[in-house]
Every structure is written in structure tokens, then in C-alpha cells.
Write a protein that holds these residues in place. Sequence first.
Motif, short mmCIF file in Angstrom:
data_model
loop_
_atom_site.label_atom_id
_atom_site.label_comp_id
_atom_site.label_asym_id
_atom_site.label_seq_id
_atom_site.Cartn_x
_atom_site.Cartn_y
_atom_site.Cartn_z
N ASP A 106 0.81 -1.23 0.00
CA ASP A 106 0.00 0.00 0.00
C ASP A 106 0.84 1.28 0.00
N SER A 107 1.99 1.24 -0.65
CA SER A 107 2.79 2.46 -0.76
C SER A 107 3.02 2.83 -2.23
N GLY A 108 2.07 2.47 -3.08
CA GLY A 108 2.15 2.86 -4.48
C GLY A 108 2.66 1.79 -5.42
N PHE A 109 2.95 0.61 -4.90
CA PHE A 109 3.49 -0.46 -5.73
C PHE A 109 2.50 -1.59 -5.99
N ASN A 110 1.29 -1.46 -5.51
CA ASN A 110 0.34 -2.57 -5.59
C ASN A 110 0.08 -3.05 -7.02
N ARG A 111 0.24 -2.18 -7.99
CA ARG A 111 0.02 -2.58 -9.38
C ARG A 111 1.10 -3.55 -9.90
N LEU A 112 2.15 -3.74 -9.12
CA LEU A 112 3.18 -4.70 -9.52
C LEU A 112 2.71 -6.13 -9.32
N LEU A 113 1.69 -6.32 -8.50
CA LEU A 113 1.08 -7.62 -8.24
C LEU A 113 2.12 -8.67 -7.90
N LYS A 114 2.25 -9.69 -8.73
CA LYS A 114 3.15 -10.81 -8.44
C LYS A 114 4.61 -10.48 -8.79
N ASN A 115 4.86 -9.26 -9.24
CA ASN A 115 6.21 -8.85 -9.63
C ASN A 115 6.94 -8.10 -8.51
N ALA A 116 6.50 -8.31 -7.29
CA ALA A 116 7.16 -7.70 -6.13
C ALA A 116 6.87 -8.54 -4.90
N ILE A 117 7.71 -8.36 -3.91
CA ILE A 117 7.47 -8.95 -2.59
C ILE A 117 7.02 -7.80 -1.71
N PHE A 118 5.87 -7.97 -1.08
CA PHE A 118 5.29 -6.90 -0.28
C PHE A 118 5.48 -7.14 1.21
N LEU A 119 6.01 -6.12 1.86
CA LEU A 119 6.15 -6.14 3.32
C LEU A 119 4.83 -5.68 3.93
N GLU A 120 4.40 -6.37 4.96
CA GLU A 120 3.14 -6.04 5.63
C GLU A 120 3.34 -5.06 6.78
N ASP A 121 4.59 -4.82 7.17
CA ASP A 121 4.88 -3.99 8.33
C ASP A 121 6.22 -3.31 8.10
N TYR A 122 6.53 -2.31 8.88
CA TYR A 122 7.79 -1.58 8.75
C TYR A 122 8.68 -1.73 9.98
N LYS A 123 8.29 -2.56 10.92
CA LYS A 123 9.06 -2.70 12.17
C LYS A 123 10.33 -3.52 11.92
N VAL A 124 11.38 -3.18 12.65
CA VAL A 124 12.69 -3.79 12.49
C VAL A 124 12.63 -5.31 12.63
N ASP A 125 12.01 -5.82 13.67
CA ASP A 125 11.96 -7.27 13.89
C ASP A 125 11.26 -7.99 12.74
N TYR A 126 10.17 -7.42 12.27
CA TYR A 126 9.42 -8.02 11.17
C TYR A 126 10.28 -8.07 9.90
N ILE A 127 10.88 -6.94 9.54
CA ILE A 127 11.69 -6.90 8.32
C ILE A 127 12.92 -7.79 8.47
N ASN A 128 13.52 -7.83 9.63
CA ASN A 128 14.65 -8.71 9.88
C ASN A 128 14.27 -10.18 9.60
N ASP A 129 13.13 -10.61 10.12
CA ASP A 129 12.66 -11.98 9.89
C ASP A 129 12.41 -12.22 8.40
N LYS A 130 11.83 -11.24 7.73
CA LYS A 130 11.54 -11.39 6.30
C LYS A 130 12.82 -11.47 5.47
N LEU A 131 13.83 -10.70 5.84
CA LEU A 131 15.09 -10.76 5.10
C LEU A 131 15.74 -12.14 5.25
N THR A 132 15.61 -12.73 6.41
CA THR A 132 16.11 -14.10 6.60
C THR A 132 15.34 -15.05 5.68
N GLU A 133 14.03 -14.91 5.65
CA GLU A 133 13.19 -15.76 4.79
C GLU A 133 13.57 -15.59 3.32
N TYR A 134 13.66 -14.35 2.85
CA TYR A 134 13.94 -14.10 1.43
C TYR A 134 15.34 -14.57 1.04
#
Length: 179
Positions: A106-134
Amino acid sequence: MTKKNFLWFGSFGAIHKGLDILLDIFENRDDITLHIGGLSEEDRLLLNPEKRDNIIDYGHINVMSKEFLDIVNKCSFTILPSSSEGCSTSITTCMRHGLIPIVNKDSGFNRLLKNAIFLEDYKVDYINDKLTEYSNYNSGELDILSKNIYEFANNTFTIKVFESKFKEIMQIIINKQDD
């Protein structure tokens, strides 16, 4: 291994564009690498990134240079955890080189659909976990996603496509005025 390498590509307003969040994460890890392109001198002084092997600050980068190509060839992802940067051209530029965008939902990239990975939150712990996953995604799947993103971006984010869509929109406006 490129899947452990992330490119933050921006300019002025690095905090607004989430670089401070990324620095908080990468300064406490050594298994993934953050490449920083376009950081202004003012933002560098404000953020004062730690000197670490896994945080590489290139300063201003000309996107038409060999240096830029070398950087994108080291990375699998481009990341911009901004909460309000509407469809940044830095992301579209990186997509045209096959980098997989990681952006806030929801920051202007939604039209990318399946051509992007979308973060659901901006908190450090959340993004840290996602970076490990990716960074642990299957390399073959990342290659396919990168190729799809490259094709999408090079069929969507060009001057020729922009010109065509602009003419189409202008013709619709002109036709409505004639009614």
C-alpha cells in the motif's frame, strides 16, 4: 551468492525511504549484505552507518555506468521499506535489471502484483525476519522470478510505453470534451 545481497537505491530523504530500518538490521547481522546506492552526504552524516563488511555505501551511482551494472549483478533484491514513497523510480530502474523488489504494501506499488514482494509492516523485527526468509529462497525460484520481473519491467517502464499510455489518456480526455 546473490540471494544474500540487497540493494537500497535512493537519494535524499533516506530515513523517509527506510534506510535507517535497514541499517538497524544489517548492523547486527553478518550473513546478509546491504548495498547502498545514492545516499546523500547530508543523510550519511545523519545516519552515520557503521563501517562493516556487510554494509557497502557506494555514494552517488550513475545508472548508466559499469559500476551500477556490477552492483545489480551482485544482488538479487532491491529493497525500499518506505511507508510513503509512491512507486519510486529507483525500484522500477532496478526491476529493469531483474532485481526483485521488496517494498511496503500500500505504498504505491500494488500494481506490480506478483512482480514484487510486499512487506506487511515496517518494524525492524518483522523486516529482519523477512530478510532471513527471502535470503533463504530457492535459487531456481529466484531466477524465474527475476526473469519475470525483468520482462514485466522492460515491457512496462519504458519511454515508449509511457508515451503510448499518455497519448491514449489524452485522447480519452479530448473525446470527453467533444461530447
